[in-house]
Design a protein around this motif. Sequence first.
Motif, short mmCIF file in Angstrom:
data_model
loop_
_atom_site.label_atom_id
_atom_site.label_comp_id
_atom_site.label_asym_id
_atom_site.label_seq_id
_atom_site.Cartn_x
_atom_site.Cartn_y
_atom_site.Cartn_z
N TYR A 39 18.52 25.64 -21.58
CA TYR A 39 17.12 26.19 -20.53
C TYR A 39 15.83 25.79 -21.03
O TYR A 39 15.93 24.56 -21.35
N GLU A 40 14.41 25.87 -20.00
CA GLU A 40 13.64 24.40 -19.83
C GLU A 40 12.70 25.89 -19.72
O GLU A 40 12.21 26.61 -19.27
N LEU A 41 10.86 25.73 -20.69
CA LEU A 41 10.15 25.95 -20.13
C LEU A 41 9.40 24.98 -19.90
O LEU A 41 8.53 23.93 -21.06
N ARG A 42 8.26 24.59 -19.17
CA ARG A 42 7.48 23.57 -18.74
C ARG A 42 5.93 24.79 -18.49
O ARG A 42 5.70 25.33 -17.32
N LEU A 43 4.49 23.66 -18.62
CA LEU A 43 3.37 23.33 -18.33
C LEU A 43 3.20 21.96 -17.75
O LEU A 43 3.48 21.21 -17.87
N TYR A 44 2.35 22.05 -16.78
CA TYR A 44 2.12 20.72 -15.54
C TYR A 44 0.93 21.06 -15.45
O TYR A 44 0.55 21.97 -14.83
N ALA A 45 -0.20 19.85 -14.82
CA ALA A 45 -0.72 20.02 -14.10
C ALA A 45 -1.14 19.01 -13.33
O ALA A 45 -0.63 17.92 -13.53
N LYS A 46 -1.32 19.57 -11.91
CA LYS A 46 -1.38 18.19 -11.19
C LYS A 46 -2.77 17.81 -10.99
O LYS A 46 -3.46 18.92 -10.72
N GLY A 47 -3.44 16.39 -10.40
CA GLY A 47 -4.74 16.42 -10.31
C GLY A 47 -5.53 16.93 -11.10
O GLY A 47 -6.64 17.27 -11.12
N PRO B 236 -7.02 12.90 -8.48
CA PRO B 236 -6.10 13.69 -8.06
C PRO B 236 -5.35 13.42 -8.20
O PRO B 236 -4.26 14.73 -7.30
N THR B 237 -4.43 12.48 -8.54
CA THR B 237 -2.55 12.75 -7.48
C THR B 237 -1.77 12.09 -8.85
O THR B 237 -0.47 12.27 -9.56
N ASP B 238 -2.20 12.25 -10.45
CA ASP B 238 -2.03 11.71 -12.25
C ASP B 238 -1.19 13.43 -11.31
O ASP B 238 -1.10 14.71 -11.59
N GLN B 239 -0.21 13.03 -12.83
CA GLN B 239 0.55 15.11 -13.19
C GLN B 239 0.16 14.82 -14.52
O GLN B 239 0.92 13.63 -15.48
N ILE B 240 -0.36 16.17 -15.94
CA ILE B 240 0.32 15.99 -17.46
C ILE B 240 1.41 16.58 -17.17
O ILE B 240 1.63 18.32 -16.18
N ALA B 241 2.33 16.54 -18.02
CA ALA B 241 3.45 17.55 -17.80
C ALA B 241 3.61 18.21 -19.72
O ALA B 241 3.49 17.06 -20.50
N ILE B 242 3.84 19.33 -20.04
CA ILE B 242 4.59 19.93 -21.51
C ILE B 242 5.81 19.80 -21.24
O ILE B 242 5.94 21.47 -20.57
N VAL B 243 7.01 20.05 -21.65
CA VAL B 243 8.75 20.65 -21.52
C VAL B 243 9.18 20.22 -22.65
O VAL B 243 9.29 20.13 -23.36
N ALA B 244 9.63 22.11 -22.93
CA ALA B 244 10.31 22.11 -23.96
C ALA B 244 11.28 23.13 -23.02
O ALA B 244 11.87 23.52 -22.53
N THR B 245 12.73 21.83 -24.32
CA THR B 245 13.92 22.20 -23.71
C THR B 245 15.12 22.67 -24.81
O THR B 245 14.62 22.59 -26.31
N ASN B 246 15.94 23.94 -25.08
CA ASN B 246 17.02 24.05 -25.68
C ASN B 246 18.46 23.60 -24.65
O ASN B 246 18.99 24.17 -23.50
#
Length: 345
Positions: free
Chosen positions: A249-257, A263-273
């Motif tokens: 199982y995976e939940l993700r929240l991420y941002a592009k630019g 403008p082409t960088d990315q930030i991500a927060i990912v939770a997994t089980n």
Amino acid sequence: MYGPKSYIQHRKFHDCDLRSQPFGIPDGQIIVGAQQQYWIWKPGGPDRFGLNTIAYYQTFFDRTLELKMGYLRNVNEFAGTLVGGSAGASVLAPSANILYQAGMSNNAAPTPAMNVKFNFDDRLYNKVSLQRSLSPDGQQAEITENPTGLNWRTANAGILLVYEIGYKNKAAPGVPETWLRAGAGFNNSSYKNLQYPQQPRGNANSTYYVAADRQLWQSDLEGSAYRGIYGGFSVMYAPPDLNRVSQYYELRLYAKGLFDSRPTDQIAIVATNTVWSNYAVDAALAEGNLVHRDSTAILGTYTAHLAPGIYASVGLAYINNPTSITHTRETGHALNLLVSTSIFF
């Protein structure tokens, strides 16, 4: 409580793709690539130098039908496991290895395959693949037996059939990006039975998945519509009698630019089980081992696009039960610092 441990994980890999359009064949492409991979943190994966992909891609009927065949990396073609769909941004993302167990080929282990995609319109599609499976004994066994990736087959490996249906629209001003997909894989390779380990090989395997990603906010409506904040989830399942990982199982929240200056960088927060096979857990417990039935993690990363084809990522991950099923009292949880560089040329 077990004391936390800190690790620094570093992986270097280089992909080299040569893409060309066949002479006299419109809307076609030949792709040839090699990969060199080296791990300083040895449990991360085997070192290798070999084939990355050899593929021929062609469309028909005004791109209604797409064909791709050769030595392929189907983990990049199905399920959308890459966070935000960016190869550079996904280097540190947790991988759903249920797909590897099911035999799906990947960057370090390409296999012969033929993929056919039918586009009902510019959003709704279905896709099928006929692929030589990875070794049913896992990724390590596949690369050990076939380090260059050129072997037509490996021991006990059969055919993997993958099917996916999906809906995908690209971001446009005022129209958020949406990607919904569901799929299944069926593998006739000779797997070991975890419930009855004394039985001979010969058990066919399968896997199933659903996933969704949605752009929640557009930060640049008049310019680059893809920029903004996204959310998504993935759910995967495989039979516990044939697979050490049975549920993911995976939940993700991420941002592009997110930043105008990047403008082409990315930030991500990912939770997994990750849920282990109950048969594998019970067998380890019967041997007197300390065991756990699942593993949870939360990972935050920032990926900087430094130059064309060059990415650098830094991340921090907390993992509860970081080992596979069995553990010691010193390995209850871990705090990992992850640093990665990726170069594509």
